[in-house]
Design an enzyme around this catalytic site. Structure first.
Site, short mmCIF file in Angstrom:
data_model
loop_
_atom_site.label_atom_id
_atom_site.label_comp_id
_atom_site.label_asym_id
_atom_site.label_seq_id
_atom_site.Cartn_x
_atom_site.Cartn_y
_atom_site.Cartn_z
N GLU A 56 41.19 -28.02 57.49
CA GLU A 56 40.80 -27.68 56.12
C GLU A 56 40.83 -26.17 55.91
OE1 GLU A 56 38.14 -29.96 57.74
OE2 GLU A 56 37.52 -31.20 56.05
N ARG B 129 24.87 -40.98 58.19
CA ARG B 129 24.87 -41.55 56.83
C ARG B 129 25.24 -43.03 56.90
NH1 ARG B 129 28.78 -37.19 54.13
NH2 ARG B 129 28.34 -35.77 55.85
N ASP C 96 26.29 -38.85 67.97
CA ASP C 96 27.46 -38.24 68.61
C ASP C 96 28.29 -39.30 69.33
OD1 ASP C 96 29.16 -36.87 70.50
OD2 ASP C 96 27.93 -35.09 70.19
N MET C 97 29.54 -39.44 68.91
CA MET C 97 30.40 -40.48 69.49
C MET C 97 30.55 -40.34 71.00
SD MET C 97 32.07 -43.17 69.05
CE MET C 97 32.72 -43.62 67.49
N HIS D 182 36.38 -34.95 51.19
CA HIS D 182 37.31 -34.62 52.27
C HIS D 182 38.73 -34.36 51.74
CE1 HIS D 182 34.57 -36.85 55.33
NE2 HIS D 182 34.39 -35.56 55.44
N ASN E 100 31.59 -36.10 61.73
CA ASN E 100 30.21 -36.46 61.44
C ASN E 100 30.12 -37.10 60.06
OD1 ASN E 100 28.79 -35.63 63.80
ND2 ASN E 100 29.24 -33.52 63.22
N ARG F 219 34.99 -23.25 50.78
CA ARG F 219 35.00 -24.70 50.63
C ARG F 219 33.83 -25.08 49.73
NH1 ARG F 219 34.50 -29.26 55.37
NH2 ARG F 219 34.77 -31.03 53.98
N ASN G 66 32.91 -21.76 55.00
CA ASN G 66 32.47 -23.15 54.81
C ASN G 66 30.97 -23.17 55.06
OD1 ASN G 66 32.00 -25.88 54.84
ND2 ASN G 66 33.46 -26.36 56.48
N GLY H 154 36.92 -35.06 64.24
CA GLY H 154 36.49 -35.02 65.64
C GLY H 154 36.62 -36.33 66.37
N ILE H 155 36.23 -37.44 65.73
CA ILE H 155 36.33 -38.75 66.38
C ILE H 155 37.79 -39.23 66.36
CG2 ILE H 155 35.62 -41.16 66.26
CD1 ILE H 155 32.96 -40.20 64.99
P1 ADP Z 1 32.24 -32.46 61.23
O1 ADP Z 1 32.34 -33.58 60.23
O2 ADP Z 1 30.84 -31.95 61.40
O3 ADP Z 1 33.28 -31.38 61.05
P2 ADP Z 1 33.76 -33.12 63.60
O4 ADP Z 1 35.05 -33.36 62.89
O5 ADP Z 1 33.64 -31.95 64.50
O6 ADP Z 1 32.52 -33.18 62.62
O7 ADP Z 1 33.47 -34.44 64.47
C1 ADP Z 1 32.30 -34.61 65.18
C2 ADP Z 1 32.38 -35.96 65.88
O8 ADP Z 1 33.50 -35.94 66.77
C3 ADP Z 1 31.15 -36.27 66.71
O9 ADP Z 1 30.75 -37.62 66.54
C4 ADP Z 1 31.66 -36.08 68.13
O10 ADP Z 1 31.00 -36.89 69.04
C5 ADP Z 1 33.11 -36.53 67.99
N1 ADP Z 1 33.89 -36.07 69.12
C6 ADP Z 1 34.21 -34.82 69.46
N2 ADP Z 1 34.88 -34.81 70.65
C7 ADP Z 1 34.97 -36.09 71.06
C8 ADP Z 1 35.55 -36.75 72.19
N3 ADP Z 1 36.16 -36.06 73.14
N4 ADP Z 1 35.46 -38.10 72.25
C9 ADP Z 1 34.84 -38.80 71.28
N5 ADP Z 1 34.28 -38.26 70.20
C10 ADP Z 1 34.34 -36.91 70.08
#
Ligand code: ADP
Length: 431
Positions: free
Chosen positions: A408, A267, A309-310, A207, A237, A119, A38, A354-355
């Site tokens: 993925e 974005r 970053d969440m 996605h 993200n 990917r 990827n 991730g979120i």
């Molecule tokens: P990508 O799209 O780059 O693959 P990810 O799926 O890894 O991204 O998601 C990244 C997001 O997930 C970031 O905003 C990060 O803050 C959030 N994230 C990861 N762990 C946590 C957590 N424990 N609580 C809240 N948000 C989280």
């Protein structure tokens, strides 16, 4: 439908394909594995999956490409670091791929990479499924670069690098757009003149590999959801939502590009196109600076002024951080209503990315606002969900709420496996 295998079954036929190879003077039995790549503008993420079950062996990434500060890290399936390296001179995709191949060959005792799945962000209207990446396909994909100029060149660079390094190795392109090509024509259309539509200006959606994985996984955990009306939210993200019925994509929040729909890390998401004209005509911004603002300086970062970053936003006491979260929750709620309308109702809501997988607070806020649809979250399950796919709604909830960790890579490994020649023997479904 291609032939598939049962989870955890090592087929006798496949074992026959394991071969002997000479390594360090010793004759060793080797087992085939599939590499998944990827590649983005500054990173190459990879994973290796052993056949026949696609068991993960390693994951890792090289980041900081082209900046003179590239770093490599690889971990085994237990999360232990098995390789690390740092560069002081700039590294490009070609050199990165060379390093990865060397690493794989020196650390994969007993395994041989028999195919690589990539990917690829965009497959245009023509690529509705995975394809072997030969020269003719690469030429057609190069022609699609204007549709995804920020991503497609970086996806294709490692393919070309590997073609040069390992001619004859099967490389398979798996497209983020492919799953959405099945959407009804209405869901794909912009209300633009036909001549513009004919040039390929339409909604593609992205996605798709994540949604395809969710569509394949959910019925394994709840067979009643096999033909159900499902809205899935991939919140990382990059963030989007997808309406699915019977495993088919029916509508999505991302459109012509991956900047549409929800606000994301950096974005902006959906924007009145008049804003873009205003920024250029009235504020004198260049196209390049508008693009940079929409892709890199907006979303959670732009609204909060704090972070994309969440985790940082949730820990912050800055009211603008809360505003950014509130705006994301609000937009998810609006899109959920719209996507449920496209399905004529809603049976299940899925969180991923991730979120979506980690923020219990965000899931709770989204579900609170979706009560009108019949969503009743189970607060205890939401606060501490078990690992893996999990239902987090109350038994009484009219809409089932699920958490499905994004995968993925496994989807790409499955697609690559399905194009092996000769194919694996048939014995059921993939893991
Ligand atoms: P990508 O799209 O780059 O693959 P990810 O799926 O890894 O991204 O998601 C990244 C997001 O997930 C970031 O905003 C990060 O803050 C959030 N994230 C990861 N762990 C946590 C957590 N424990 N609580 C809240 N948000 C989280």
């Amino acid at each position: 439908m291609r032939r598939r295998r049962a989870a955890g079954t090592a087929s006798a036929g496949y074992r026959d394909r394991q071969c002997q190879c000479q390594r360090g003077g010793t004759l060793m039995a080797t087992q085939d594995c599939i590499a998944v790549i990827n590649a983005g503008s500054s990173s190459i993420k990879f994973s290796l999956h052993a056949l026949p079950d696609l068991t993960p062996l390693f994951t890792g990434k090289i980041d900081g490409l082209y900046r003179g500060a590239a770093r490599f890290i690889a971990r085994d399936a237990a999360g232990h670091t098995v390789g690390e390296h740092a560069w002081t001179t700039p590294l490009d995709h070609q050199a990165g791929m060379e390093y990865l191949i060397d690493f794989a060959e020196s650390h994969l005792d007993g395994y041989r990479v028999c195919a690589v799945g990539h990917r690829i962000v965009h497959g245009g209207v023509d690529f509705s499924g995975p394809v072997p990446l030969d020269e003719a396909v690469l030429d057609r994909l190069t022609g699609l670069i204007p549709l995804a100029p920020l991503h497609l060149p970086h996806n294709l660079a490692p393919v070309r690098a590997l073609t040069a390094l390992r001619p004859g190795l099967l490389q398979v392109g798996c497209f983020d757009t492919a799953f959405h090509t099945a959407q009804p024509a209405l869901a794909q259309a912009f209300a633009l003149p036909q001549a513009i539509t004919d040039l390929g200006v339409r909604r593609y959606g992205f996605h798709g590999l994540s949604y395809e994985y969710i569509a394949a996984t959910l019925p394994l955990y709840d067979p009643a959801l096999a033909g159900a009306r499902v809205v899935a939210a991939h919140l990382g993200n990059g963030a989007s939502m997808c309406a699915m019925q019977g495993g088919r994509s029916m509508a999505s929040t991302m459109g012509f590009t991956a900047v549409d729909g929800l606000p994301m890390g950096t974005r902006c998401g959906a924007l009145d196109p008049g804003v873009v004209i205003y920024l250029i005509e009235e504020l004198g911004m260049t196209v390049e600076s508008v693009q940079r603002m929409m892709y890199n300086e907006s979303g959670l970062l732009g609204v909060s002024g704090v972070s994309s970053d969440m985790r940082v936003l949730e820990a912050s006491s800055d009211p603008r951080a809360q505003l950014a979260i509130d705006l994301l929750v609000y937009r998810i709620g609006r899109e959920l209503g719209s996507l449920a309308a496209s399905l004529g109702g809603l049976d299940a809501l899925v969180f991923s990315g991730g979120i979506g997988e980690n923020s219990a607070r965000l899931r709770a806020a989204v579900c609170r606002d979706a009560a009108w649809l019949g969503v009743e979250l189970d607060p205890a399950a939401n606060a501490a969900p078990p690992a893996g796919p999990a239902r987090i709604s109350l038994a009484s909830s009219r809409v089932a709420v699920w958490l499905v960790p994004a995968n993925e890579e496994l989807m790409i490994a499955r697609h690559t496996c399905d194009l092996l020649d000769p194919p694996l023997p048939e014995s059921g479904e993939h893991p």
